[in-house]
Design a protein around this motif. Sequence first.
Motif, mmCIF file in Angstrom:
data_model
loop_
_atom_site.group_PDB
_atom_site.id
_atom_site.type_symbol
_atom_site.label_atom_id
_atom_site.label_comp_id
_atom_site.label_asym_id
_atom_site.label_seq_id
_atom_site.Cartn_x
_atom_site.Cartn_y
_atom_site.Cartn_z
ATOM 1 N N UNK A 45 -54.397 -59.195 71.715
ATOM 2 C CA UNK A 45 -55.021 -58.767 70.474
ATOM 3 C C UNK A 45 -55.387 -57.290 70.572
ATOM 4 N N UNK A 46 -55.889 -56.747 69.463
ATOM 5 C CA UNK A 46 -56.364 -55.365 69.428
ATOM 6 C C UNK A 46 -57.705 -55.349 68.716
ATOM 7 N N UNK A 47 -58.615 -54.536 69.225
ATOM 8 C CA UNK A 47 -59.942 -54.443 68.642
ATOM 9 C C UNK A 47 -59.997 -53.337 67.599
ATOM 10 N N UNK A 48 -60.654 -53.633 66.482
ATOM 11 C CA UNK A 48 -60.699 -52.699 65.359
ATOM 12 C C UNK A 48 -61.343 -51.369 65.726
ATOM 13 N N UNK A 62 -58.028 -52.886 57.376
ATOM 14 C CA UNK A 62 -57.642 -54.044 58.169
ATOM 15 C C UNK A 62 -56.181 -54.435 57.954
ATOM 16 N N UNK A 63 -55.698 -54.287 56.735
ATOM 17 C CA UNK A 63 -54.312 -54.656 56.458
ATOM 18 C C UNK A 63 -53.348 -53.757 57.227
ATOM 19 N N UNK A 64 -53.649 -52.463 57.281
ATOM 20 C CA UNK A 64 -52.826 -51.542 58.072
ATOM 21 C C UNK A 64 -52.860 -51.919 59.553
ATOM 22 N N UNK A 65 -54.038 -52.273 60.048
ATOM 23 C CA UNK A 65 -54.152 -52.653 61.452
ATOM 24 C C UNK A 65 -53.341 -53.905 61.752
ATOM 25 N N UNK A 66 -53.379 -54.870 60.842
ATOM 26 C CA UNK A 66 -52.596 -56.086 61.035
ATOM 27 C C UNK A 66 -51.105 -55.788 61.110
ATOM 28 N N UNK A 67 -50.634 -54.908 60.237
ATOM 29 C CA UNK A 67 -49.211 -54.570 60.241
ATOM 30 C C UNK A 67 -48.812 -53.872 61.541
ATOM 31 N N UNK A 68 -49.677 -53.004 62.023
ATOM 32 C CA UNK A 68 -49.429 -52.363 63.316
ATOM 33 C C UNK A 68 -49.375 -53.407 64.423
ATOM 34 N N UNK A 69 -50.336 -54.335 64.428
ATOM 35 C CA UNK A 69 -50.386 -55.361 65.469
ATOM 36 C C UNK A 69 -49.116 -56.204 65.473
ATOM 37 N N UNK A 70 -48.664 -56.612 64.289
ATOM 38 C CA UNK A 70 -47.440 -57.403 64.202
ATOM 39 C C UNK A 70 -46.232 -56.595 64.665
ATOM 40 N N UNK A 71 -46.214 -55.327 64.320
ATOM 41 C CA UNK A 71 -45.065 -54.471 64.624
ATOM 42 C C UNK A 71 -44.859 -54.306 66.119
ATOM 43 N N UNK A 72 -45.948 -54.262 66.911
ATOM 44 C CA UNK A 72 -45.784 -54.056 68.357
ATOM 45 C C UNK A 72 -45.793 -55.370 69.141
ATOM 46 N N UNK A 73 -45.863 -56.497 68.433
ATOM 47 C CA UNK A 73 -45.752 -57.778 69.123
ATOM 48 C C UNK A 73 -47.046 -58.378 69.597
#
Length: 305
Positions: A45-48, A62-73
């Motif tokens: 996971x990644x912390x905000x 938060x939506x941008x962070x989620x997309x980044x998290x999904x993008x890097x696996x």
Amino acid sequence: MKNSRRDALRKLTMVPALAAAPTLFGASTGNSLKPVSTLQRVQYSVNAYSFNDEFKSGKMDFFDMMEFAADIGLHAVDLTSYYFSSYPNLPDKAEIFALKKRALELGLNISWTGVRNNFVTADVAAREKDRQMIKDWLAVSSQIGSTILRIFTGRNLPDGYTKDQVKAWLVEEYKLCARYGAEVGVFATLQNHNEFLFTADEVIAILERVDSEWFGLILDISGLRTTDDPYAEAEKLAPYAKYWFIKEHVYHDQVKRPTDMSKMATMIKKQGFQGYVSFESLSDGNPKEIIKNMLMDFRGEFENQ
């Protein structure tokens, strides 16, 4: 966020799951798979707070962070209360469910939410207010699908009181928080944060005095700063960890040094930990690149041992 960007990202929904396949299914030679029961399930996971500047400036949400998290696996995201758009007010259901829906679309979990509280103040009314805040956010956590709410101790020893007296306040407050957590199915979980409990032994004593299955530890090795060997201190705490934080630096007697990912991976694997390892960047620079590199470094060490 443009619709075209979101549509494109939806097509990547399966990326995290596919990227995680070697870890989750233990791929070996040929087409054989290890039995699930033999695997150590660790997810990332990644912390905000890694994007504190970006959130405050409005460059990310938060939506941008989620997309980044999904993008890097990554498999999940940690959502801290003070970055919700409604803060300091509680989020309404529409905001909660929009985040929950987007996480599902991207193949992510929302593993964690967090608040900042102060239970070491002598002001009883202030402690009661923070306790109610925690109760409220435990309910938010349950609604959003998070299993853990991060809480703190507070920073300073109040004048006229001993540390043992204040620890008694902490224990009673945490017992109540654990009781509230049990009511909504969310763990009230203490992050050791270099604020009031500075050693592994102090943290363990509090955990054992609270003695609740709905209370636990977010193990933050960067918060162990008063020892020349933070890895040894973290190993004492490892059996109590319900969640791990890894930052790019640790502290040896208050001296900052790069985190040894090999030591972290060995410790977590040795403990047989099953759950989330979350990455958090506190450095200057591009937090996306820092988080991506931390994930790659730790995962490479963990999966090759």
